[in-house]
Every structure is written in C-alpha cells, then in structure tokens.
Design a protein around this motif. Structure first.
Motif, PDB file in Angstrom:
ATOM      1  N   TYR A  55       0.855  -1.194   0.000  1.00 48.74           N
ATOM      2  CA  TYR A  55       0.000   0.000   0.000  1.00 48.74           C
ATOM      3  C   TYR A  55       0.893   1.247   0.000  1.00 48.74           C
ATOM      4  O   TYR A  55       0.668   2.195  -0.764  1.00 48.74           O
ATOM      5  CB  TYR A  55      -0.891  -0.063   1.235  1.00 48.74           C
ATOM      6  CG  TYR A  55      -1.929   1.001   1.419  1.00 48.74           C
ATOM      7  CD1 TYR A  55      -2.083   2.078   0.572  1.00 48.74           C
ATOM      8  CD2 TYR A  55      -2.800   0.924   2.497  1.00 48.74           C
ATOM      9  CE1 TYR A  55      -3.056   3.044   0.783  1.00 48.74           C
ATOM     10  CE2 TYR A  55      -3.772   1.877   2.725  1.00 48.74           C
ATOM     11  CZ  TYR A  55      -3.890   2.942   1.858  1.00 48.74           C
ATOM     12  OH  TYR A  55      -4.851   3.890   2.075  1.00 48.74           O
ATOM     13  N   GLY A  56       1.915   1.258   0.830  1.00 49.27           N
ATOM     14  CA  GLY A  56       2.842   2.396   0.871  1.00 49.27           C
ATOM     15  C   GLY A  56       3.575   2.597  -0.441  1.00 49.27           C
ATOM     16  O   GLY A  56       3.750   3.729  -0.905  1.00 49.27           O
TER      17      GLY A  56
ATOM     18  N   HIS B 222       1.053   3.983  -2.931  1.00 52.09           N
ATOM     19  CA  HIS B 222       0.745   5.377  -2.613  1.00 52.09           C
ATOM     20  C   HIS B 222       1.872   6.288  -3.076  1.00 52.09           C
ATOM     21  O   HIS B 222       1.633   7.343  -3.674  1.00 52.09           O
ATOM     22  CB  HIS B 222       0.507   5.529  -1.106  1.00 52.09           C
ATOM     23  CG  HIS B 222       0.043   6.891  -0.722  1.00 52.09           C
ATOM     24  ND1 HIS B 222       0.915   7.910  -0.442  1.00 52.09           N
ATOM     25  CD2 HIS B 222      -1.202   7.398  -0.602  1.00 52.09           C
ATOM     26  CE1 HIS B 222       0.225   8.994  -0.142  1.00 52.09           C
ATOM     27  NE2 HIS B 222      -1.073   8.714  -0.235  1.00 52.09           N
ATOM     28  N   THR B 223       3.100   5.892  -2.820  1.00 55.49           N
ATOM     29  CA  THR B 223       4.256   6.695  -3.222  1.00 55.49           C
ATOM     30  C   THR B 223       4.354   6.770  -4.743  1.00 55.49           C
ATOM     31  O   THR B 223       4.586   7.847  -5.308  1.00 55.49           O
ATOM     32  CB  THR B 223       5.547   6.105  -2.631  1.00 55.49           C
ATOM     33  OG1 THR B 223       5.384   5.984  -1.207  1.00 55.49           O
ATOM     34  CG2 THR B 223       6.750   6.984  -2.928  1.00 55.49           C
ATOM     35  N   TRP B 224       4.153   5.650  -5.416  1.00 53.91           N
ATOM     36  CA  TRP B 224       4.200   5.628  -6.888  1.00 53.91           C
ATOM     37  C   TRP B 224       3.132   6.563  -7.455  1.00 53.91           C
ATOM     38  O   TRP B 224       3.406   7.352  -8.362  1.00 53.91           O
ATOM     39  CB  TRP B 224       4.003   4.198  -7.395  1.00 53.91           C
ATOM     40  CG  TRP B 224       3.905   4.127  -8.881  1.00 53.91           C
ATOM     41  CD1 TRP B 224       4.923   4.145  -9.779  1.00 53.91           C
ATOM     42  CD2 TRP B 224       2.694   4.072  -9.652  1.00 53.91           C
ATOM     43  NE1 TRP B 224       4.428   4.093 -11.060  1.00 53.91           N
ATOM     44  CE2 TRP B 224       3.061   4.048 -11.004  1.00 53.91           C
ATOM     45  CE3 TRP B 224       1.346   4.036  -9.310  1.00 53.91           C
ATOM     46  CZ2 TRP B 224       2.121   3.984 -12.020  1.00 53.91           C
ATOM     47  CZ3 TRP B 224       0.419   3.970 -10.325  1.00 53.91           C
ATOM     48  CH2 TRP B 224       0.812   3.950 -11.667  1.00 53.91           C
TER      49      TRP B 224
ATOM     50  N   LEU C  42       3.645  12.442   0.982  1.00 59.58           N
ATOM     51  CA  LEU C  42       4.850  11.736   1.425  1.00 59.58           C
ATOM     52  C   LEU C  42       4.744  11.324   2.888  1.00 59.58           C
ATOM     53  O   LEU C  42       5.204  10.244   3.266  1.00 59.58           O
ATOM     54  CB  LEU C  42       6.090  12.604   1.208  1.00 59.58           C
ATOM     55  CG  LEU C  42       6.553  12.754  -0.232  1.00 59.58           C
ATOM     56  CD1 LEU C  42       7.739  13.714  -0.310  1.00 59.58           C
ATOM     57  CD2 LEU C  42       6.914  11.412  -0.848  1.00 59.58           C
TER      58      LEU C  42
ATOM     59  N   SER D 254       2.861   8.169   3.017  1.00 61.02           N
ATOM     60  CA  SER D 254       3.717   7.053   2.600  1.00 61.02           C
ATOM     61  C   SER D 254       4.661   6.633   3.723  1.00 61.02           C
ATOM     62  O   SER D 254       4.816   5.441   4.007  1.00 61.02           O
ATOM     63  CB  SER D 254       4.529   7.438   1.366  1.00 61.02           C
ATOM     64  OG  SER D 254       3.696   7.599   0.246  1.00 61.02           O
TER      65      SER D 254
END
Length: 145
Positions: free
Chosen positions: A17-18, A21-23, A65, A68
């Motif tokens: 998930y992180g 989310h960052t992508w 961020l 993330s």
C-alpha cells in the motif's frame, strides 16, 4: 491462520500500500485541461506557511509523502508484532488493538474521501489484524512461572 502469519500478511499488504501510494504520488498528471489548470494553480500559488513560503502543491505533495512514510512505519510495526505475538501474546494484544483502531480509521477516511483501491487495501489489512487479535491467546501461567 496463526496470528503471526496474519500480522505478517497485514505488514506486507501495508508495505505494498505504501509503495503504491508513493508511486501514485510521483506519477500524478492531468487527464484533461481542467485538471491541468488545477495542478498549475496549485504549483504556481505560494503562501506563507509557518514562516516559510510554499505552494499548495508543496503542501499536497508533502502530506502525501507523510502518508507514505507512516504506511511504511505501520508495515514494519505490524511485522514486528508478528514476532511479538508468538513470544508475548499478552503484550502484543494492546498493540494490535491500537493498530486495529488506526486501520478502521483508515477504512473510514478512505471510503469517504478516496477511491476503491486504498479502501479495499485498508479493509483487507483490518480483517487480517482482527483475525490476529481474535486468535492471539495469552499464554497460561504454569507452575514453573
């Protein structure tokens, strides 16, 4: 399913998930001219924020961020709880309950303000944590304790 396995699955799902989310944060682009205008305005309008000057985009991106970072932290904590629940289930249960409350809150916020994928990931993680919590039994004291 053993509580440690459920927590490790929750940890892996949270880490994925992180990553997602960052992508998504780094690949934001306008799909049409109106979205392009909104992104342009977010990037071009600066304001004073706590003694520094930032654009709305800086704030949006920075908060993204932060999300993330905290997803990665939650993933690591869930992984560590997978070890703790095997050794000290009584100590792990309050931590799992705290984690569960946080994931339930994520489910609510995601369902109200975001789209299906983060909501589904949050629900899946919540179910795994509930399963781990329900299956973790405090060890009974023995005569040698």
């Amino acid at each position: 399913m053993r509580p440690s396995f459920a927590l490790r699955l929750a940890a892996i799902t949270t880490l994925l998930y992180g990553i997602a989310h960052t992508w998504a944060l780094y690949t934001i682009h306008a799909r049409d001219s109106l979205e392009g205008l909104v992104l342009y305005m977010m990037r071009s309008h600066d304001f004073d924020f706590g003694g520094t000057t930032h654009s709305y985009w800086d704030t949006y991106f920075g908060f993204g961020l932060l999300v993330s970072v905290w997803l990665f932290v939650l993933g690591v904590l869930a992984w560590q709880m997978g070890s703790l629940v095997e050794r000290e289930p009584a100590h792990a249960r309050p931590l799992m309950l705290t984690l569960l409350i946080g994931y339930v809150a994520l489910c609510v916020v995601n369902s109200l303000y975001f789209f299906a994928l983060p909501t589904l990931l949050s629900v899946a993680i919540t179910i795994l944590v509930i399963g781990a919590l329900l299956r973790s039994k405090p060890k009974l004291a023995t005569a040698s304790d």
